[in-house]
Design an enzyme around this catalytic site. Structure first.
Site, mmCIF file in Angstrom:
data_model
loop_
_atom_site.group_PDB
_atom_site.id
_atom_site.type_symbol
_atom_site.label_atom_id
_atom_site.label_comp_id
_atom_site.label_asym_id
_atom_site.label_seq_id
_atom_site.Cartn_x
_atom_site.Cartn_y
_atom_site.Cartn_z
ATOM 1 N N ILE A 14 0.853 -1.192 0.000
ATOM 2 C CA ILE A 14 0.000 0.000 0.000
ATOM 3 C C ILE A 14 0.886 1.238 0.000
ATOM 4 O O ILE A 14 1.617 1.501 0.946
ATOM 5 C CB ILE A 14 -0.919 0.034 1.238
ATOM 6 C CG1 ILE A 14 -1.703 -1.263 1.382
ATOM 7 C CG2 ILE A 14 -1.874 1.217 1.155
ATOM 8 C CD1 ILE A 14 -2.501 -1.349 2.676
ATOM 9 N N GLY A 15 0.802 2.030 -1.076
ATOM 10 C CA GLY A 15 1.658 3.193 -1.196
ATOM 11 C C GLY A 15 3.045 2.773 -1.631
ATOM 12 O O GLY A 15 4.045 3.023 -0.959
ATOM 13 N N CYS A 16 3.128 2.133 -2.793
ATOM 14 C CA CYS A 16 4.346 1.430 -3.206
ATOM 15 C C CYS A 16 5.459 2.334 -3.692
ATOM 16 O O CYS A 16 6.568 1.864 -3.966
ATOM 17 C CB CYS A 16 4.009 0.417 -4.297
ATOM 18 S SG CYS A 16 3.380 1.176 -5.828
ATOM 19 N N GLY A 17 5.189 3.641 -3.831
ATOM 20 C CA GLY A 17 6.227 4.543 -4.293
ATOM 21 C C GLY A 17 6.723 4.161 -5.674
ATOM 22 O O GLY A 17 5.946 3.829 -6.570
ATOM 23 N N CYS A 39 12.890 18.516 9.406
ATOM 24 C CA CYS A 39 12.415 17.194 9.813
ATOM 25 C C CYS A 39 13.520 16.416 10.533
ATOM 26 O O CYS A 39 13.251 15.706 11.508
ATOM 27 C CB CYS A 39 11.923 16.419 8.598
ATOM 28 S SG CYS A 39 10.363 17.044 7.920
ATOM 29 N N ILE A 68 -1.102 6.538 -5.651
ATOM 30 C CA ILE A 68 -1.986 7.534 -6.255
ATOM 31 C C ILE A 68 -1.174 8.591 -7.002
ATOM 32 O O ILE A 68 -1.724 9.626 -7.391
ATOM 33 C CB ILE A 68 -2.899 8.193 -5.202
ATOM 34 C CG1 ILE A 68 -2.069 8.759 -4.051
ATOM 35 C CG2 ILE A 68 -3.944 7.200 -4.694
ATOM 36 C CD1 ILE A 68 -2.893 9.555 -3.052
#
Length: 373
Positions: A163-166, A343, A187
């Site tokens: 999920i969210g494989c980049g 960050c 996405i």
């Protein structure tokens, strides 16, 4: 008014051990006194924007932010009406609906593959690396990918949902090294196109789709650095999707940045310029939404590794700026530098965490173990 702003900001900086026009690497040099009013009136948004527009500089932004955050300086600046309104709207509205999710993802991950190819490791892994026994970013990211596969207890022939494989770093690694089939979802159009190219010839299916659209069954599920974009209004649907798609004896690895306290709205500067409508989860929120669905088998925090990862990403940008500056201007460079180093300071100050959480549906018989390296 200017004098008041200057005195107030100088006092807050001094409490954090920072001197304006001082000689320490974490001290700042103010080039434009408009900086003081911007920070006093807009807080973190004003601080970031004034840096982007060259109103101040600092030799070591990461050290500056570590000191600011340890001193809790931002919370001493009164929040203005606009900020309070943003928080209220975040509580009332769902900023991560399927249609908004595509816009949110595109705003950051479609910035440009050329930028990310330069910044990241050779596999293009845009999540925290694992630096134990590693001296390079490439080695540290392979450590993290292998650690994730071992925690999932992957075996040849298994089918994994990413999920969210980049750009396909986990999918490619898991397919090559562990002999599994991977379905990756993102996405971001830019990510999907490059991921398909990088995974060509492997049993990897990359889809441009929202996680809510997935309905198949998988032997294991992994989510590396995507949960930060889900939003608490969607935590229930996200966890129920993972529960529905995971086979009864499967494992789910959730890799996410975490916070010490819950907020429905992220830092205003990061929200505007880097990650629109992102939200950092907490232990309590994750616990609330896995309750009744999953058993927590293992929880690891290696947040200090993210500090080092962010510094490595910034160093790659800095070392390769000559080839990037034809596409990205100086304001973008300062924005990106501010993003990465602020960050890093947050993780160093232990205000931000990085968690890997292993979940099962029914509890692993006899207890959960994963093979140490």
């Amino acid at each position: 008014m200017v004098r008041h702003a200057k005195d107030t900001i100088n006092r807050l900086l001094s409490a954090a051990g920072i001197t304006v026009n001082g000689h320490q690497p974490w001290d700042i040099r103010v080039h434009d006194d408009a900086f003081y009013g911007a920070v006093l009136s807009k807080g973190s948004l004003g601080l970031g924007e004034s840096y982007m527009y060259q109103q101040w500089d600092c030799e070591r932004l990461d050290d500056f932010f570590t000191r600011i955050l340890l001193a809790d300086a931002d919370n001493h600046i009164k929040k203005n009406f606009r900020f309070k309104a943003d928080i209220l709207l975040a509580r009332l509205l769902n900023y991560q609906t399927p249609s908004r999710a595509y816009r949110n993802g595109s705003a950051h991950y479609d910035t440009g593959n050329d930028l990310f190819e330069v910044m990241l490791d050779k596999r293009m892994t845009y999540t925290c690396a694992f630096w134990e026994n590693a001296n390079t970013l490439d080695a540290a990211q392979e450590n993290k990918l292998d650690l994730s596969c071992r925690k999932l207890q992957l075996r040849p022939g298994m089918h994994v949902l990413d999920i969210g494989c980049g750009w396909g770093s986990f999918a490619k690694f898991a397919a090559e090294e562990y002999g599994v089939k991977v379905t990756g979802i993102t996405i971001s159009k830019e990510q999907a196109e490059l991921a398909r190219e990088r995974c060509k010839g492997l049993p990897v299916d990359i889809r441009l789709t929202d996680y809510r659209m997935v309905h198949e069954s998988f032997d294991a599920i992994v989510s590396l650095g995507m949960f930060e974009h889900v939003g608490y209004k969607n935590y229930d649907s996200y966890m129920r999707m993972a529960h529905r798609c995971l086979k009864d004896d499967g494992l789910f690895l959730l890799h996410t940045i975490g916070g010490n306290t819950a907020h429905t709205f992220t830092d205003r500067w990061l929200n505007k310029y880097i990650f629109p409508n992102a939200m950092i989860p907490t232990i309590r929120l994750i616990g609330q939404f896995i309750e009744g669905l999953f058993v927590m088998e293992h929880w690891q925090n290696f947040s200090v590794d993210y500090d080092r990862t962010l510094l490595a990403w910034y160093d790659n940008i800095w070392q390769n700026w000559d080839q990037l500056k034809a596409t990205y201007d100086q304001t973008f460079f300062r924005m990106w530098k501010y993003y990465l180093l602020s960050c890093a300071g947050s993780f160093r100050a232990r205000k931000s965490q990085l968690w890997q959480i292993v979940l099962s549906k029914n509890g692993v018989p006899g207890g959960y173990r994963f093979k140490e390296a």
